[in-house]
Design a protein around this motif. Structure first.
Motif, PDB file in Angstrom:
ATOM      1  N   PRO A  78      15.113 -97.150   3.911  1.00  0.00           N
ATOM      2  CA  PRO A  78      15.891 -98.457   3.760  1.00  0.00           C
ATOM      3  C   PRO A  78      17.222 -98.225   4.227  1.00  0.00           C
ATOM      4  N   GLY A  79      17.716 -99.207   5.004  1.00  0.00           N
ATOM      5  CA  GLY A  79      19.164 -98.874   5.525  1.00  0.00           C
ATOM      6  C   GLY A  79      19.471 -98.252   6.759  1.00  0.00           C
ATOM      7  N   ALA A  80      18.491 -97.519   7.396  1.00  0.00           N
ATOM      8  CA  ALA A  80      18.544 -97.008   8.772  1.00  0.00           C
ATOM      9  C   ALA A  80      18.620 -97.859   9.696  1.00  0.00           C
ATOM     10  N   HIS A  82      19.980-101.057   9.866  1.00  0.00           N
ATOM     11  CA  HIS A  82      21.522-101.423   9.875  1.00  0.00           C
ATOM     12  C   HIS A  82      22.287-100.128  10.233  1.00  0.00           C
ATOM     13  N   PHE A  83      22.296 -99.122   9.766  1.00  0.00           N
ATOM     14  CA  PHE A  83      23.131 -97.947  10.047  1.00  0.00           C
ATOM     15  C   PHE A  83      23.234 -97.787  11.633  1.00  0.00           C
ATOM     16  N   VAL A  87      25.962 -97.609  14.680  1.00  0.00           N
ATOM     17  CA  VAL A  87      25.815 -96.733  15.916  1.00  0.00           C
ATOM     18  C   VAL A  87      26.167 -97.345  17.258  1.00  0.00           C
ATOM     19  N   PHE A 109       7.885 -91.070   7.572  1.00  0.00           N
ATOM     20  CA  PHE A 109       8.961 -90.470   7.968  1.00  0.00           C
ATOM     21  C   PHE A 109       8.990 -88.935   8.952  1.00  0.00           C
ATOM     22  N   VAL A 127      17.832 -89.323  22.411  1.00  0.00           N
ATOM     23  CA  VAL A 127      17.569 -89.746  21.304  1.00  0.00           C
ATOM     24  C   VAL A 127      18.420 -89.230  20.054  1.00  0.00           C
ATOM     25  N   ILE A 128      18.800 -90.494  19.429  1.00  0.00           N
ATOM     26  CA  ILE A 128      19.378 -90.136  17.944  1.00  0.00           C
ATOM     27  C   ILE A 128      18.530 -90.762  17.019  1.00  0.00           C
ATOM     28  N   MET A 129      18.066 -89.817  15.984  1.00  0.00           N
ATOM     29  CA  MET A 129      17.181 -90.285  15.088  1.00  0.00           C
ATOM     30  C   MET A 129      17.977 -90.381  13.902  1.00  0.00           C
ATOM     31  N   ALA A 130      17.598 -91.163  13.027  1.00  0.00           N
ATOM     32  CA  ALA A 130      18.345 -91.454  11.756  1.00  0.00           C
ATOM     33  C   ALA A 130      17.119 -91.163  10.660  1.00  0.00           C
ATOM     34  N   ILE A 131      17.817 -90.432   9.804  1.00  0.00           N
ATOM     35  CA  ILE A 131      16.656 -89.921   8.563  1.00  0.00           C
ATOM     36  C   ILE A 131      17.650 -89.857   7.449  1.00  0.00           C
ATOM     37  N   GLY A 132      16.990 -90.570   6.349  1.00  0.00           N
ATOM     38  CA  GLY A 132      17.562 -90.595   5.176  1.00  0.00           C
ATOM     39  C   GLY A 132      17.957 -92.229   4.463  1.00  0.00           C
ATOM     40  N   HIS A 133      18.603 -92.305   3.463  1.00  0.00           N
ATOM     41  CA  HIS A 133      18.618 -93.779   3.267  1.00  0.00           C
ATOM     42  C   HIS A 133      19.862 -93.877   2.535  1.00  0.00           C
TER      43      HIS A 133
END
Lengths: 133, 352
Positions: A78-80, A82-83, A87, A109, A127-133
């Protein structure tokens, strides 16, 4: 960025490394806590068998991001999404020559997404990968 | 880009997948629930690890030339330490504890003699490979383990050789009792069949409490082997439960009181024979107790069904719910018309 040494994290977390420390201690003339009285026991190691780790070289780096296409990939937490949109906005504002493309990775994930990987290889430069929430 | 809460996890995971120096940049945690402005401020702020501006760090990660170490290939096998440790009993207690091999309670030192005795509890060869375990499927490469390694953990937990087949079955399930999630999950094993009586398991008063060596040590062994056989239970790396859960000490070992239950035993429901020994695994957030059948019967409580449904819904939407009823309550429910477990389940899941 503070990095652990390769041995400290290649599956060799502090718990694992400690074994090596004990081994070294036992090889020396002074066993650990050698001043303590009492009979000595030998206990067995309860740990399992870790898999061998195949070291993977990183992908070649770009000399510049000017005019390049960067994939912004969410792992689905969740939120990745929007984050990564922020970016995208950041690049548009600060580095407008960079083209960004947002994608949601399929699966969990940690799961691979071969179809997306192929798309990135064909159309992207980084690539920029977003991990986390 | 990783939120800072997952720093240790990200680095150890990258290493275990063969990229120990993967270029990771960190944002504050969380991003979930933040406004666009707050998230944009993260980007204009510093990486909380390097304390340098975040986005220049990201750009550097993409453009900084690779070092020789970044390009390395090959294979390596992590060490798990020596096969044995020798010292006084007190020092060994401390050693096992300080090095993450216990649940921070005293253990039985797993000497060769005690492990050999434990291995007599099974017909399986000590060096037979049992299976694989991982702290979280997909997130961490699984480790393998032998019968002997399970036995070592069983000794540490205080189990007896009679309990070993049950512990071996739990290990062979491939299910860690310390599954890594930001939820602080717990695991339950429902035990059915004659083994419950053979092991003198407690399925009477206090069945899920600390009142039986079998219940307690079988559950504790499951927890210890979930740490030691797969590098699990390391907070921040292979365990992410934000609050933790006290049930993880011994897990929920629930021998079903088949003799007193008015309903069909769980394993029979699932197609096994009554005389077969079966373990069924469950997981969820924890235990919530609720008033029994009294609310339905002698003195009906207003809104009782709604309350009970509310007890289950927050869990059931994610995991399903495991209802454990005292035989007295179960018999009362039968008297009220819930002839089968399915009838009660249907009552708890009314049509919307």
């Amino acid at each position: 960025m503070k990095r652990r040494s390769i041995l400290s994290i290649l599956g060799a977390t502090p718990a694992l490394l400690a074994g090596s420390r004990l081994e070294a201690a036992q090889k020396s003339k002074h066993t650990m806590h050698s001043s303590d009285a009492g009979d000595k026991l030998t206990g067995l190691n309860p740990r399992g068998i870790p898999p061998a780790i195949k070291l993977l070289p990183m992908a070649p780096r770009l000399k510049t991001l000017d005019g390049k296409t960067i994939y912004l990939i969410s792992d689905g937490f969740p939120g990745a999404d929007h984050f990564l949109n922020q970016v995208k906005i950041w690049f548009a504002k600060h580095m407008p020559s960079v083209k960004t493309i947002y994608r949601l990775k399929a699966g969990g994930f940690a799961a691979d997404d071969p179809k997306l990987n192929a798309e990135v290889k064909a159309n992207g430069n980084a690539v920029i990968m977003a991990i986390g929430h | 880009m990783v939120t800072i809460a997952f720093h240790d996890l990200a680095e150890s995971n990258a290493a275990s997948r063969g990229v120990p120096d993967l270029r990771i940049c960190y944002t504050p945690h969380p991003v979930w629930g933040k406004t666009d402005a707050q998230m944009y401020a993260y980007l204009e702020g510093d990486d909380p690890v390097t304390h340098k501006p975040l986005m220049p760090e990201v750009i550097s990660a993409l453009t900084r030339p690779l070092s020789a170490k970044d390009k390395q290939t090959g294979e390596m096998t992590p060490s798990t330490g020596p096969k044995t440790f020798t010292d006084t009993a007190d020092n060994l207690q401390k050693y096992y504890m300080d090095n993450g091999m216990t649940d921070f309670m005293p253990i039985v030192i797993p000497t060769e003699e005690k492990v050999a005795a434990m291995l007599k509890g099974t017909s399986h060869s000590p060096d037979e490979m049992v299976g694989e375990l991982t702290p979280a499927r997909g997130a961490f490469p699984p480790w393998k383990f032998t019968v002997r390694q399970v036995a070592i953990n069983a000794v540490m937990a205080g189990a007896t050789p009679d309990y070993f087949p049950t512990i071996l079955a739990l290990a062979a399930s491939g299910q860690s009792a310390l599954f890594s999630s930001t939820n602080s999950l717990v695991y339950a094993a429902v035990i059915n069949g004659p083994i419950r009586n053979k092991l003198n398991m407690n399925f009477g008063i206090g069945a899920m409490g600390p009142f039986s060596q079998a219940n307690a040590t079988i559950g504790r062994a499951w927890g210890l082997l979930s740490k030691n056989l797969c590098n699990g239970g390391l907070p921040g790396q292979t365990y992410e439960g934000s609050q933790g859960n006290v049930i993880n000490y011994s897990n929920l070992i629930i021998p079903e009181n088949e003799e007193a239950s008015p309903w069909e035993p769980l394993h029979v429901q699932k197609g096994f024979k009554k005389e077969e020994n079966v373990i069924s695994l469950f997981f969820g957030f924890g235990i919530q107790q609720a008033q029994g059948g009294w609310g339905l019967g002698v003195k009906p409580v207003p809104h009782y069904q709604e309350a009970m449904v509310c007890n289950c819904v927050p869990f059931a939407t994610i995991f399903g719910a495991l209802i454990v009823a005292d035989p007295l309550v179960a018999s009362g429910l039968v008297d009220l018309g819930y002839k089968k477990k399915e009838d009660l389940a249907a009552w708890l899941q009314p049509p919307r």
